[in-house]
Design a protein around this motif. Structure first.
Motif, short mmCIF file in Angstrom:
data_model
loop_
_atom_site.label_atom_id
_atom_site.label_comp_id
_atom_site.label_asym_id
_atom_site.label_seq_id
_atom_site.Cartn_x
_atom_site.Cartn_y
_atom_site.Cartn_z
N LYS A 237 25.82 -7.79 -68.20
CA LYS A 237 25.20 -8.63 -67.16
C LYS A 237 26.26 -9.19 -66.21
N VAL A 245 21.79 -3.06 -61.34
CA VAL A 245 20.74 -2.67 -62.30
C VAL A 245 21.38 -2.19 -63.59
N PHE A 266 18.20 -11.45 -70.12
CA PHE A 266 18.02 -11.30 -68.68
C PHE A 266 16.71 -11.95 -68.22
N GLU A 268 15.96 -13.71 -65.69
CA GLU A 268 15.73 -13.66 -64.25
C GLU A 268 15.62 -12.24 -63.72
N TYR A 269 15.40 -11.30 -64.61
CA TYR A 269 15.27 -9.89 -64.25
C TYR A 269 13.91 -9.35 -64.68
N GLU A 270 13.46 -8.30 -64.00
CA GLU A 270 12.28 -7.56 -64.43
C GLU A 270 12.72 -6.46 -65.39
N VAL A 298 16.50 -2.66 -65.99
CA VAL A 298 16.59 -4.11 -65.88
C VAL A 298 16.99 -4.42 -64.44
N THR A 299 16.06 -4.93 -63.64
CA THR A 299 16.28 -5.11 -62.20
C THR A 299 16.06 -6.57 -61.80
N PRO A 300 16.80 -7.06 -60.80
CA PRO A 300 16.63 -8.45 -60.35
C PRO A 300 15.20 -8.69 -59.86
N LYS A 301 14.62 -9.80 -60.28
CA LYS A 301 13.25 -10.11 -59.88
C LYS A 301 13.15 -10.31 -58.36
#
Length: 633
Positions: A237, A245, A266, A268-270, A298-301
């Motif tokens: 992270k 990502v 994570f 704060e991630y999708e 794992v991607t930033p929201k």
């Protein structure tokens, strides 16, 4: 009390799960079963009068298992009074209260044998064990020292023309680093924190069967495996850019637990789970034939970070480029009325109508071996193209020629679309584009089940397609598929993306590096790869102990270990001397285990802060390269 311990041991050994093939009692397996309230273990203890009275209390007619009390007994230093345990307990591998370190309240961090953060270092693929040995524990200050940046050694830069020893680090190089991945990435953070666009990892799959998708030991139980992953995910992270990502490849065995762990780390991630059909023939199970594995993204929201994917020919929906619903040509729409020039049923260029008096009356006009296609309908009415000529030139690959009864028509299709959550394509076949592809590059490779190259190309490409200078990190380097994929992506669009691979096994030089050098020579001759490793300290002793085949060799190693002073602070050499007869009675295997345990595991590699300490023997060239990497020179 000794008789009670013997009773407990006898009762437990009645369960085959708690005894190895060579008769060794598997204490860790028993402990984990107790923590899970395993029904078989509880029945076993209830069946014996002594263990029933000792480990169960009755509440309203119901017997309740005291798993904490049971765990204390099996971890007590008086339990398992075999020669190895008696000897180990005499030399002080316990805390100041005389309790085993593994049961003290000071437990902060536990690492499995394969990872070798605490126990030597696995460099060969034949060190599989039935139980995870040497799960020692560290105090917080020791953990900090363990994760200090390390000294690097043996740096070489490879090009299409060969290699050279180097003392200066170059930011433009691709990197392949040999060493324990946790220790390596803790060092790489000094330079690359917040700079990596994509972290792609393919960690040990921890199968519940005998199947092994990696050439190294991946026999972790679930709790240890999750601990093993947690620390690395936390570090991953820290590498990511604001739009970076993380992608983790995994199979069905650990996917549910891994996804929960990722969601905790994570928040704060999708987190999205993609199913990849990698084995269309299937692997037969008891009830199902398994054809798939997973890629967890794992991607930033709230951020659009996954690029559109290129559609296959069968997925593209084509429509006429002509604007049938539009009005007749108007003065302000001249840029949308022009001929599309076709030759051999292929578009070769876009023409221009500069003469206002020129008005073609047919959709297709032939001029020599070329055809001029206009936006005129079947009734001869002038229409217009959907886009101006300049725009259509920029989307040339989205057009195709269609033969009609009256000539030609031009159709528009969208080549790219949103990724779906199930990927089905022959290119993802791991047998053809993984195993066979790798064997073509390295006939004697140690890998039996490498990823399909195109699975990694698609995963990484979905993140970095629009960033031609992106940095990609893979700290489970394996056979080097990620490096190969990055060079393949660069080949497709002329990008300059770079990769960093980390791997601790010896095959990093025979397979990982060799594969990527062959690919470099074939498709990326302008690229460079720098290879280096962590500077070894006690790791040298680990490798010598692993290779030893007789008592004399071990005695020589032990003597040098004591002289080095790099042994655990928990060990009192004087007590070892007092227990010399017990040591002599140990088997060769147990002697090797003992020597592994007394090494200071925080000194497997040389810390950067000790680079100038003459005791560690760092060469001038290694000092120069390390300082260059950390930007100190």
């Amino acid at each position: 009390m000794a008789n009670f311990y013997e009773t407990v041991l006898t009762v437990l050994k009645a369960d085959d799960r708690f005894v190895s093939e060579d008769g060794t009692f598997l204490r860790n397996a028993v402990y984990e079963a107790a923590m899970k309230m395993d029904a078989g273990l509880i029945r076993l203890l209830l069946a014996n009068k002594e263990t029933r009275s000792r480990f169960f209390v009755e509440v309203d007619g119901v017997k309740v298992f005291d798993k904490i009390g049971f765990a204390w007994v099996i971890n007590n230093r008086q339990f398992l009074p075999d020669s190895y345990t008696r000897f180990k307990n005499k030399i002080g591998l316990a805390d100041e209260n005389g309790d085993l370190i593994s049961t003290s309240g000071k437990v902060e961090l536990v690492f499995p044998y394969k990872d070798c953060v605490l126990e030597g270092g696995q460099t060969k693929d034949d060190q599989k064990r039935q139980e995870i040995f040497y799960n020692e524990t560290l105090a917080p200050d020791e953990v900090d020292r363990l994760l200090y940046p390390k000294v690097f050694s043996g740096a070489k830069r490879y090009t299409k023309d060969g290699f050279e020893d180097i003392t200066q680090f170059s930011e433009s190089d691709n990197l392949i680093v040999k060493g324990n991945n946790l220790l390596v990435i803790s060092s790489l953070l000094k330079r690359y924190e917040g700079k990596v666009k994509c972290v792609y990892i393919d960690p040990p799959y921890n199968p519940t069967s005998n199947a092994n998708t990696f050439a190294y030991n991946n026999s972790f139980n679930r709790s240890t495996w999750l601990t093993f992953m947690k620390t690395r995910l936390q570090m991953a992270k820290r590498f990511l850019t604001a739009k970076g990502v993380l992608i983790v490849a995994i199979d069905k065995n650990e996917q549910p637990r891994l996804q929960i762990l990722i969601e905790e780390i994570f928040p704060e991630y999708e987190v999205d789970c993609i199913t990849v059909i990698h084995n269309p023939r299937g692997t037969i199970g008891n009830n199902f034939s398994y054809t798939h594995e997973y890629a967890i993204f794992v991607t930033p929201k709230g951020k659009k970070v996954i690029c559109s994917r290129k559609l296959s020919e069968s997925e593209i929906e084509w429509s006429p480029l002509r604007n049938w619903g539009g009005e007749s040509l108007r003065t302000d729409a001249k840029n949308c009325f022009y001929p599309v020039i076709v030759k051999d049923e292929k578009i070769i260029e876009f023409g221009d109508v500069s003469d206002d008096s020129f008005h073609p009356i047919s959709q297709t006009e032939q001029r020599g071996d070329e055809y001029y296609v206009y936006p005129i309908d079947t009734k001869g009415v002038e229409r217009k193209w959907r886009y101006a000529r300049q725009t259509v030139e920029s989307i040339f690959d989205m057009l195709r020629v269609k033969k009609t009864k009256i000539g030609y028509d031009i159709e528009l299709g969208k080549n790219f679309g949103t990724y779906k959550t199930v990927w089905i394509d022959s290119k993802f076949d791991a047998s053809v584009n993984g195993t066979q592809l790798l064997k073509n590059l390295i006939p004697n490779t140690v890998f039996s089940y490498p990823k399909s190259l195109y699975t990694v190309v698609e995963c990484v490409g979905s993140v970095v397609k629009e960033d031609k200078d992106a940095l990609i990190l893979d700290f489970f380097g394996g056979s080097g598929t990620t490096g190969h994929a990055v060079m393949e992506i660069n080949k497709q669009d002329g990008g300059h993306r770079r990769f960093i691979l980390v791997e601790q096994m010896d095959y990093v030089e025979s397979d990982t590096l060799v594969r990527n050098l062959k690919v470099l020579n074939e498709i990326a001759p302008e690229s460079t790869i720098t290879f280096f490793q962590l500077a070894k300290l006690n790791q040298k002793f680990v490798e010598e102990i692993e290779a030893a085949t007789d008592d004399d060799t071990l005695s020589d190693i032990y003597g040098r270990m004591l002289k080095s002073g790099f042994i655990s602070c928990k060990v009192d050499p004087a007590k070892i001397d007092e227990a010399a007869d017990d040591y002599a009675a140990l088997s060769l295997t147990d002697k090797k285990r003992f020597l592994m345990e007394i090494l200071d595991k925080n000194l497997l590699y040389v810390n950067y802060c000790d680079i100038d300490d003459e005791e560690f023997g760092v060469s001038d060239s290694d000092k120069a390269f390390t300082r260059s990497f950390y930007r100190e020179r």
